[in-house]
Design a protein around this motif. Structure first.
Motif, PDB file in Angstrom:
ATOM      1  N   ALA A 125       0.832  -1.198   0.000  1.00  8.34           N
ATOM      2  CA  ALA A 125       0.000   0.000   0.000  1.00  8.34           C
ATOM      3  C   ALA A 125       0.869   1.251   0.000  1.00  8.34           C
ATOM      4  N   SER A 126       0.341   2.317  -0.589  1.00  6.54           N
ATOM      5  CA  SER A 126       1.057   3.586  -0.625  1.00  6.54           C
ATOM      6  C   SER A 126       0.057   4.724  -0.765  1.00  6.54           C
ATOM      7  N   GLY A 127       0.544   5.949  -0.562  1.00  5.32           N
ATOM      8  CA  GLY A 127      -0.287   7.124  -0.808  1.00  5.32           C
ATOM      9  C   GLY A 127      -0.732   7.889   0.420  1.00  5.32           C
ATOM     10  N   GLY A 128      -0.436   7.378   1.600  1.00  8.62           N
ATOM     11  CA  GLY A 128      -0.835   8.082   2.801  1.00  8.62           C
ATOM     12  C   GLY A 128      -0.016   9.349   3.005  1.00  8.62           C
ATOM     13  N   GLN A 159      -9.849   6.792  -3.547  1.00 10.27           N
ATOM     14  CA  GLN A 159      -9.829   8.245  -3.691  1.00 10.27           C
ATOM     15  C   GLN A 159     -10.602   8.840  -2.526  1.00 10.27           C
ATOM     16  N   MET A 160      -9.925   9.645  -1.739  1.00 15.75           N
ATOM     17  CA  MET A 160     -10.530  10.220  -0.541  1.00 15.75           C
ATOM     18  C   MET A 160     -10.636  11.730  -0.710  1.00 15.75           C
ATOM     19  N   THR A 184      -0.913   2.182   5.805  1.00 12.26           N
ATOM     20  CA  THR A 184      -0.348   3.480   5.469  1.00 12.26           C
ATOM     21  C   THR A 184      -1.077   4.540   6.298  1.00 12.26           C
ATOM     22  N   GLN A 185      -0.311   5.448   6.883  1.00 11.04           N
ATOM     23  CA  GLN A 185      -0.880   6.437   7.793  1.00 11.04           C
ATOM     24  C   GLN A 185      -1.507   7.595   7.014  1.00 11.04           C
ATOM     25  N   VAL A 186      -2.730   7.932   7.393  1.00 11.13           N
ATOM     26  CA  VAL A 186      -3.410   9.117   6.864  1.00 11.13           C
ATOM     27  C   VAL A 186      -3.708  10.026   8.050  1.00 11.13           C
ATOM     28  N   LEU A 190      -5.066   6.608  -2.161  1.00 11.65           N
ATOM     29  CA  LEU A 190      -4.299   5.454  -1.739  1.00 11.65           C
ATOM     30  C   LEU A 190      -4.277   4.419  -2.851  1.00 11.65           C
ATOM     31  N   SER A 191      -3.163   3.701  -2.935  1.00  7.62           N
ATOM     32  CA  SER A 191      -3.018   2.627  -3.911  1.00  7.62           C
ATOM     33  C   SER A 191      -2.539   1.373  -3.208  1.00  7.62           C
TER      34      SER A 191
END
Length: 119
Positions: free
Chosen positions: A4-7, A78-79, A113-115, A18-19
């Motif tokens: 996972a990535s994108g945070g 998508q957030m 992943t942290q958001v 996120l992906s």
């Protein structure tokens, strides 16, 4: 294996994408995103089935969109219109049929992943 990535850190009202990629050629029945905030249980954010049907948690419906890549082994989240209460570690999930009994689904998890949504 799920990666996972994108945070990251974003201001309230902002957006993040996120992906999550599943390595290898696998038959994935469903992919999903869960999240866990400190002191709280892990909760479903969004889920997408192999035929494209989607399901969302009540708190994110209308703001988040889950989708899968053309190859079927990638899932995106998508957030939009993020809120401080969306702050959490987000986990990617994939459900893969057990080879000996395809009615049984095995859960696989990414590393998280942290958001963080904060001004």
């Amino acid at each position: 294996q799920l990666q996972a990535s994108g945070g990251g850190l974003v201001q309230p009202g902002g957006s993040l994408r996120l992906s999550c990629v599943a390595s290898g050629s696998v038959d994935i029945a469903a992919m999903a995103w869960y999240r866990q905030a400190p002191g709280r249980q892990r909760e479903l954010v969004a889920k997408i089935l192999s035929l494209g049907r989607t399901r969302y948690g009540a708190s994110v419906r209308g703001r988040f969109t889950i989708s899968r890549g053309n190859g079927g082994n990638t899932v995106y989240l998508q957030m939009n219109r993020l809120r401080p209460e969306d702050t959490a570690v987000y986990y990617c999930n994939a459900q893969i049929p057990k080879p000996s009994d395809r009615t049984v689904l095995i859960d696989y998890w990414g590393q998280g992943t942290q958001v963080t949504v904060s001004s």
